[in-house]
Write a protein that holds these residues in place. Structure first.
Motif, PDB file in Angstrom:
ATOM      1  N   MET A 114      88.512 -37.684  95.153  1.00 38.07           N
ATOM      2  CA  MET A 114      87.439 -37.509  96.122  1.00 38.07           C
ATOM      3  C   MET A 114      87.691 -38.357  97.366  1.00 38.07           C
ATOM      4  SD  MET A 114      83.956 -37.117  93.918  1.00 38.07           S
ATOM      5  CE  MET A 114      84.393 -38.004  92.452  1.00 38.07           C
ATOM      6  N   GLU A 115      88.320 -39.499  97.192  1.00 35.84           N
ATOM      7  CA  GLU A 115      88.614 -40.340  98.352  1.00 35.84           C
ATOM      8  C   GLU A 115      89.565 -39.632  99.312  1.00 35.84           C
ATOM      9  OE1 GLU A 115      88.046 -41.586  95.356  1.00 35.84           O
ATOM     10  OE2 GLU A 115      86.388 -42.894  95.875  1.00 35.84           O
ATOM     11  N   ASN A 116      90.433 -38.769  98.735  1.00 39.29           N
ATOM     12  CA  ASN A 116      91.332 -37.995  99.594  1.00 39.29           C
ATOM     13  C   ASN A 116      90.548 -37.079 100.524  1.00 39.29           C
ATOM     14  OD1 ASN A 116      93.554 -39.181  98.449  1.00 39.29           O
ATOM     15  ND2 ASN A 116      93.907 -37.524  96.993  1.00 39.29           N
ATOM     16  N   TYR A 117      89.424 -36.553 100.037  1.00 39.70           N
ATOM     17  CA  TYR A 117      88.580 -35.695 100.869  1.00 39.70           C
ATOM     18  C   TYR A 117      88.004 -36.496 102.022  1.00 39.70           C
ATOM     19  CZ  TYR A 117      88.489 -31.655  97.799  1.00 39.70           C
ATOM     20  OH  TYR A 117      88.830 -30.544  97.089  1.00 39.70           O
ATOM     21  N   VAL A 118      87.588 -37.723 101.739  1.00 40.54           N
ATOM     22  CA  VAL A 118      87.001 -38.569 102.775  1.00 40.54           C
ATOM     23  C   VAL A 118      88.047 -38.877 103.825  1.00 40.54           C
ATOM     24  CG1 VAL A 118      85.937 -40.803 103.270  1.00 40.54           C
ATOM     25  CG2 VAL A 118      85.327 -39.570 101.178  1.00 40.54           C
ATOM     26  N   GLN A 125      87.630 -33.683 104.807  1.00 40.30           N
ATOM     27  CA  GLN A 125      87.272 -32.398 104.219  1.00 40.30           C
ATOM     28  C   GLN A 125      85.862 -32.478 103.669  1.00 40.30           C
ATOM     29  OE1 GLN A 125      90.429 -32.075 101.340  1.00 40.30           O
ATOM     30  NE2 GLN A 125      91.610 -30.717 102.671  1.00 40.30           N
ATOM     31  N   GLU A 126      85.221 -31.331 103.593  1.00 43.24           N
ATOM     32  CA  GLU A 126      83.855 -31.282 103.094  1.00 43.24           C
ATOM     33  C   GLU A 126      83.825 -31.572 101.594  1.00 43.24           C
ATOM     34  OE1 GLU A 126      80.082 -28.230 102.931  1.00 43.24           O
ATOM     35  OE2 GLU A 126      81.885 -27.685 104.033  1.00 43.24           O
ATOM     36  N   ILE A 127      82.915 -32.457 101.216  1.00 37.34           N
ATOM     37  CA  ILE A 127      82.750 -32.803  99.812  1.00 37.34           C
ATOM     38  C   ILE A 127      81.508 -32.109  99.290  1.00 37.34           C
ATOM     39  CG2 ILE A 127      82.305 -34.663  98.161  1.00 37.34           C
ATOM     40  CD1 ILE A 127      83.805 -36.520 100.079  1.00 37.34           C
ATOM     41  N   PHE A 168      80.247 -29.804  95.351  1.00 38.11           N
ATOM     42  CA  PHE A 168      80.640 -29.507  93.977  1.00 38.11           C
ATOM     43  C   PHE A 168      81.689 -28.394  93.912  1.00 38.11           C
ATOM     44  CE2 PHE A 168      76.781 -31.890  93.350  1.00 38.11           C
ATOM     45  CZ  PHE A 168      77.110 -32.694  92.265  1.00 38.11           C
ATOM     46  N   ASN A 169      81.573 -27.398  94.769  1.00 44.97           N
ATOM     47  CA  ASN A 169      82.548 -26.300  94.775  1.00 44.97           C
ATOM     48  C   ASN A 169      83.947 -26.796  95.130  1.00 44.97           C
ATOM     49  OD1 ASN A 169      80.782 -24.222  94.088  1.00 44.97           O
ATOM     50  ND2 ASN A 169      80.163 -23.917  96.207  1.00 44.97           N
ATOM     51  N   SER A 170      84.041 -27.578  96.218  1.00 46.34           N
ATOM     52  CA  SER A 170      85.362 -28.025  96.663  1.00 46.34           C
ATOM     53  C   SER A 170      85.994 -28.980  95.657  1.00 46.34           C
ATOM     54  CB  SER A 170      85.276 -28.672  98.042  1.00 46.34           C
ATOM     55  OG  SER A 170      84.467 -29.823  98.007  1.00 46.34           O
ATOM     56  N   VAL A 171      85.203 -29.883  95.086  1.00 43.26           N
ATOM     57  CA  VAL A 171      85.745 -30.831  94.111  1.00 43.26           C
ATOM     58  C   VAL A 171      86.170 -30.107  92.840  1.00 43.26           C
ATOM     59  CG1 VAL A 171      85.238 -32.861  92.684  1.00 43.26           C
ATOM     60  CG2 VAL A 171      84.435 -32.772  95.059  1.00 43.26           C
ATOM     61  N   ALA A 172      85.344 -29.180  92.373  1.00 44.11           N
ATOM     62  CA  ALA A 172      85.688 -28.418  91.166  1.00 44.11           C
ATOM     63  C   ALA A 172      86.969 -27.623  91.386  1.00 44.11           C
ATOM     64  CB  ALA A 172      84.538 -27.490  90.792  1.00 44.11           C
ATOM     65  N   SER A 173      87.091 -27.008  92.535  1.00 47.23           N
ATOM     66  CA  SER A 173      88.287 -26.223  92.845  1.00 47.23           C
ATOM     67  C   SER A 173      89.524 -27.118  92.883  1.00 47.23           C
ATOM     68  CB  SER A 173      88.088 -25.527  94.185  1.00 47.23           C
ATOM     69  OG  SER A 173      89.257 -24.879  94.579  1.00 47.23           O
ATOM     70  N   GLU A 174      89.410 -28.257  93.557  1.00 46.04           N
ATOM     71  CA  GLU A 174      90.540 -29.186  93.673  1.00 46.04           C
ATOM     72  C   GLU A 174      90.945 -29.754  92.312  1.00 46.04           C
ATOM     73  OE1 GLU A 174      93.496 -31.313  95.727  1.00 46.04           O
ATOM     74  OE2 GLU A 174      92.152 -29.775  96.510  1.00 46.04           O
ATOM     75  N   ALA A 175      89.949 -30.065  91.483  1.00 47.20           N
ATOM     76  CA  ALA A 175      90.222 -30.668  90.174  1.00 47.20           C
ATOM     77  C   ALA A 175      90.586 -29.628  89.120  1.00 47.20           C
ATOM     78  CB  ALA A 175      89.002 -31.462  89.712  1.00 47.20           C
ATOM     79  N   GLY A 176      90.304 -28.382  89.392  1.00 46.32           N
ATOM     80  CA  GLY A 176      90.606 -27.326  88.431  1.00 46.32           C
ATOM     81  C   GLY A 176      89.662 -27.343  87.232  1.00 46.32           C
ATOM     82  N   VAL A 177      88.401 -27.702  87.508  1.00 51.17           N
ATOM     83  CA  VAL A 177      87.389 -27.718  86.440  1.00 51.17           C
ATOM     84  C   VAL A 177      86.197 -26.881  86.881  1.00 51.17           C
ATOM     85  CG1 VAL A 177      88.071 -30.007  85.598  1.00 51.17           C
ATOM     86  CG2 VAL A 177      86.266 -29.815  87.315  1.00 51.17           C
ATOM     87  N   ALA A 178      85.337 -26.602  85.931  1.00 48.96           N
ATOM     88  CA  ALA A 178      84.129 -25.837  86.252  1.00 48.96           C
ATOM     89  C   ALA A 178      83.111 -26.751  86.925  1.00 48.96           C
ATOM     90  CB  ALA A 178      83.544 -25.243  84.976  1.00 48.96           C
ATOM     91  N   LYS A 188      75.813 -38.009 107.066  1.00 49.86           N
ATOM     92  CA  LYS A 188      75.354 -39.012 108.023  1.00 49.86           C
ATOM     93  C   LYS A 188      76.396 -39.338 109.081  1.00 49.86           C
ATOM     94  CE  LYS A 188      72.200 -41.198 104.791  1.00 49.86           C
ATOM     95  NZ  LYS A 188      71.929 -42.354 103.943  1.00 49.86           N
ATOM     96  N   SER A 189      77.665 -39.274 108.729  1.00 46.00           N
ATOM     97  CA  SER A 189      78.710 -39.624 109.688  1.00 46.00           C
ATOM     98  C   SER A 189      78.940 -38.455 110.643  1.00 46.00           C
ATOM     99  CB  SER A 189      80.007 -39.995 108.969  1.00 46.00           C
ATOM    100  OG  SER A 189      80.517 -38.879 108.298  1.00 46.00           O
ATOM    101  N   PRO A 190      79.160 -38.761 111.924  1.00 41.77           N
ATOM    102  CA  PRO A 190      79.365 -37.675 112.892  1.00 41.77           C
ATOM    103  C   PRO A 190      80.697 -36.972 112.638  1.00 41.77           C
ATOM    104  CG  PRO A 190      79.751 -39.809 113.917  1.00 41.77           C
ATOM    105  CD  PRO A 190      79.236 -40.071 112.527  1.00 41.77           C
ATOM    106  N   SER A 191      80.688 -35.686 112.880  1.00 41.98           N
ATOM    107  CA  SER A 191      81.906 -34.904 112.692  1.00 41.98           C
ATOM    108  C   SER A 191      82.853 -35.136 113.870  1.00 41.98           C
ATOM    109  CB  SER A 191      81.567 -33.417 112.602  1.00 41.98           C
ATOM    110  OG  SER A 191      81.116 -32.957 113.861  1.00 41.98           O
ATOM    111  N   VAL A 192      84.072 -34.713 113.696  1.00 42.92           N
ATOM    112  CA  VAL A 192      85.063 -34.843 114.757  1.00 42.92           C
ATOM    113  C   VAL A 192      84.593 -34.090 115.993  1.00 42.92           C
ATOM    114  CG1 VAL A 192      87.448 -34.260 115.404  1.00 42.92           C
ATOM    115  CG2 VAL A 192      86.958 -35.139 113.122  1.00 42.92           C
ATOM    116  N   LYS A 193      83.995 -32.929 115.776  1.00 43.86           N
ATOM    117  CA  LYS A 193      83.489 -32.119 116.887  1.00 43.86           C
ATOM    118  C   LYS A 193      82.389 -32.867 117.642  1.00 43.86           C
ATOM    119  CE  LYS A 193      81.881 -27.457 117.843  1.00 43.86           C
ATOM    120  NZ  LYS A 193      81.532 -26.160 117.259  1.00 43.86           N
ATOM    121  N   GLN A 194      81.492 -33.537 116.904  1.00 46.03           N
ATOM    122  CA  GLN A 194      80.416 -34.294 117.534  1.00 46.03           C
ATOM    123  C   GLN A 194      80.974 -35.467 118.331  1.00 46.03           C
ATOM    124  OE1 GLN A 194      78.278 -35.084 113.912  1.00 46.03           O
ATOM    125  NE2 GLN A 194      76.675 -33.618 114.414  1.00 46.03           N
TER     126      GLN A 194
END
Length: 98
Positions: free
Chosen positions: A1-5, A9-11, A13-23, A46-52
């Motif tokens: 998950m730290e890699n997402y930060v 990348q957006e964190i 449940f869908n993205s983490v499950a997909s990355e981890a290969g679990v349901a 809470k943190s501003p996006s790159v676009k912002q």
């Protein structure tokens, strides 16, 4: 998950499950993982996006750019006036020769 930060990348449940290969259910059922994902998701919201950040930088730079362009316009107007004055003198000299 730290890699997402780190990768910005957006964190969720869908993205983490997909990355981890679990349901997703696995993540929801594991209290520790669920809390961690929810915490990271909230931090990301809470943190501003790159676009912002870019937009804010552009807003701040607008004033600098405007002032720079105003100075350039003033300088060019002055140069234009000098060239017109030189042209009038040159025309007067040509007219005298006729």
């Amino acid at each position: 998950m730290e890699n997402y930060v780190r990768a910005n990348q957006e964190i969720n449940f869908n993205s983490v499950a997909s990355e981890a290969g679990v349901a997703k259910a696995t993540l929801y059922n594991n209290v520790t993982l669920r809390e961690r994902i929810e915490t990271l998701r909230q931090q990301q919201i809470k943190s501003p996006s790159v676009k912002q950040v870019r937009h804010k930088m552009n807003e701040n730079n607008k004033e600098v750019i405007i002032e720079s362009l105003k100075r350039k316009v003033k300088r060019l107007e002055h140069k234009n006036k000098d060239l017109r004055d030189q042209l009038k003198v040159a025309y007067a000299e040509v007219y005298k020769k006729i």
